[in-house]
Design an enzyme around this catalytic site. Structure first.
Site, short mmCIF file in Angstrom:
data_model
loop_
_atom_site.label_atom_id
_atom_site.label_comp_id
_atom_site.label_asym_id
_atom_site.label_seq_id
_atom_site.Cartn_x
_atom_site.Cartn_y
_atom_site.Cartn_z
N GLU A 54 53.90 -38.95 99.57
CA GLU A 54 53.46 -39.55 98.30
C GLU A 54 51.95 -39.44 98.06
OE1 GLU A 54 55.42 -40.72 100.60
OE2 GLU A 54 56.88 -42.18 99.88
N ARG B 14 61.80 -16.46 115.81
CA ARG B 14 60.98 -15.24 115.78
C ARG B 14 60.86 -14.67 114.37
NH1 ARG B 14 63.65 -15.28 120.42
NH2 ARG B 14 65.22 -13.69 119.96
C1 AOF Z 1 57.08 -42.22 103.38
N1 AOF Z 1 56.75 -40.95 103.08
O1 AOF Z 1 56.54 -38.80 103.61
C2 AOF Z 1 57.52 -40.22 105.20
C3 AOF Z 1 57.92 -41.55 105.47
O2 AOF Z 1 54.59 -43.38 112.07
P1 AOF Z 1 54.30 -43.55 110.59
O3 AOF Z 1 53.36 -44.63 110.26
O4 AOF Z 1 53.95 -42.24 109.94
O5 AOF Z 1 55.69 -43.99 109.94
C4 AOF Z 1 56.86 -43.32 110.17
C5 AOF Z 1 57.92 -43.87 109.23
O6 AOF Z 1 57.52 -43.60 107.89
C6 AOF Z 1 59.28 -43.21 109.37
O7 AOF Z 1 60.08 -43.83 110.35
C7 AOF Z 1 59.83 -43.45 107.99
O8 AOF Z 1 60.23 -44.80 107.87
C8 AOF Z 1 58.62 -43.26 107.10
N2 AOF Z 1 58.50 -41.87 106.67
N3 AOF Z 1 57.72 -42.50 104.53
O9 AOF Z 1 56.80 -43.14 102.60
C9 AOF Z 1 56.93 -39.94 103.93
N4 AOF Z 1 57.69 -39.23 106.11
ZN ZN Z 2 54.59 -43.57 103.57
#
Ligand code: AOF
Ligand code: ZN
Length: 362
Positions: free
Chosen positions: A55, A210
């Site tokens: 985001e 690869r």
């Molecule tokens: C989002 N946007 O693009 C993603 C999310 O270890 P952190 O702080 O980065 O948090 C990991 C958690 O964030 C993961 O378990 C999931 O709940 C969320 N991933 N959330 O708003 C993203 N990749």
């Molecule tokens: Zn996030």
């Protein structure tokens, strides 16, 4: 914006999320598009290694145009303070008018809280758009979060006469280059890949991706090797410094064999990580603990049968090649005619002379 528009923009966000699938460590690869007056003005995908999240990148891409816009996100924006501030705060701060989400986040730190924060700030919130498609794209992450184990894709290549190889012949080409490129793409999109010790010895596979430019996206390589017999001269061991190799010994075998500790020490010295597990299920739980979500099981017949037997297969990719191997071949543990009722057929694709049949656990 109509419901059809919402689906169309969410489809773009889902496609975008694939870009980093299998490359964001324990984090899911999430896609986000920001839409103003029917036009996409910002895009973001979870960065490699997991941060920043999708985001803030899409909002930065949109700049001033984010104010009053709609953000489409494949997973509920996070509400927790991790190494980066919560994405729901970022969406509130720039003043988006509406947030459309495909799936709520099962991570207990988020789990509905992200959506609630947005709604409390006066943002119009909708969730469940293209939910099924997003669930498929995020399946490895969702399985790790909800089942506390890695998600398993069983990939098999079967000849026209239902064989997966020829005994004692090493690797046999069953599919052509177009299908092989797909298999390497799946490797790039996965966190880990697993074979049995029989296959590791007979085929001496490398199991890396690869595809030109994507070599660094190779998954961690795992061998189910109950007695730790993986040869030090194998390609896997010789490349262990570049791409991790994990040999999984059976806890039950440890006491039985005097040479075990020596072989273990030699593998460790060669850069191979060795672990012990009591069962496939226990090992999949161990992978989840390490943050590994998406695992490919690539063979051979014994390992494939063991995963199916333990009911630990989430997705099947069955390639059918045009070649015929003959009756001396090793019969596949699975053919199209024998996929159990626990799987739904998703569709068929063609890659040159070969076909792939996709299934998922019901
Ligand atoms: C989002 N946007 O693009 C993603 C999310 O270890 P952190 O702080 O980065 O948090 C990991 C958690 O964030 C993961 O378990 C999931 O709940 C969320 N991933 N959330 O708003 C993203 N990749
Ligand atoms: Zn996030």
């Amino acid at each position: 914006m109509s419901a059809a528009d919402d689906r169309r923009f969410m489809a773009v966000a889902i496609r975008l999320s694939r870009w980093h699938a299998g490359r964001t460590t324990s984090n899911p690869s999430v896609g986000c598009v920001v839409v103003k007056d029917g036009i996409i003005v910002g895009r973001g995908v979870t960065a490699r290694s997991g941060r920043p999240h999708a985001e803030p990148q899409a909002l930065a891409d949109a700049g001033e145009r984010a104010r009053g816009a709609t953000a489409y996100v494949t997973l509920e924006p996070c509400s927790h303070h991790g190494r980066t501030p919560p994405c729901s705060d970022a969406l509130i701060a720039v003043g988006v008018a509406r947030v459309v989400v495909a799936l709520t986040d099962p991570d207990p730190r988020v789990s509905g809280r992200g959506l609630r924060l947005l709604a409390e700030a006066g943002i119009e919130v909708e969730s469940g758009v293209m939910e099924e498609e997003a669930r498929r794209a995020l399946a490895p992450y969702l399985t790790r979060q909800t089942k506390k184990r890695a998600h398993v894709t069983l990939k098999l290549a079967v000849s026209a006469d239902g064989m997966i190889g020829l005994s004692g012949a090493g690797q046999v080409a069953i599919t052509g280059p177009a299908a092989r490129a797909q298999v390497h793409m799946l490797r790039a999109e996965s966190d880990a890949i697993l074979v049995g010790i029989g296959t590791a010895i007979a085929d001496d596979p490398e199991l890396t991706c690869r595809l030109p430019g994507l070599e660094k996206d190779s998954p961690a390589r795992i061998v189910l090797d109950r007695d730790l017999r993986l040869p030090l001269a194998s390609k896997l061991v010789r490349t262990a410094a570049e791409v991790p190799v994990i040999a999984v010994a059976s806890s039950a075998r440890l006491a039985l064999d005097a040479g075990f500790s020596e072989r273990r020490a030699a593998l460790e010295l060669a850069g191979v990580q060795t672990v012990e597990a009591g069962s496939i299920a226990a090992f999949l739980a161990m992978l989840a603990d390490w943050g590994v979500s998406g695992l490919i099981v690539e063979g051979g017949a014994t390992v494939a049968a063991a995963f199916l037997e333990a009911d630990l297969v989430d997705r099947i990719q069955l390639y059918e090649g045009a070649v015929t191997i003959g009756p001396q071949g090793i019969a596949s543990p699975l053919t199209r005619a024998h996929i159990g009722s626990g799987f739904a057929f998703l569709g068929e694709s063609r890659f040159g002379p070969d076909r792939r049949f996709d299934y998922e656990r019901i």
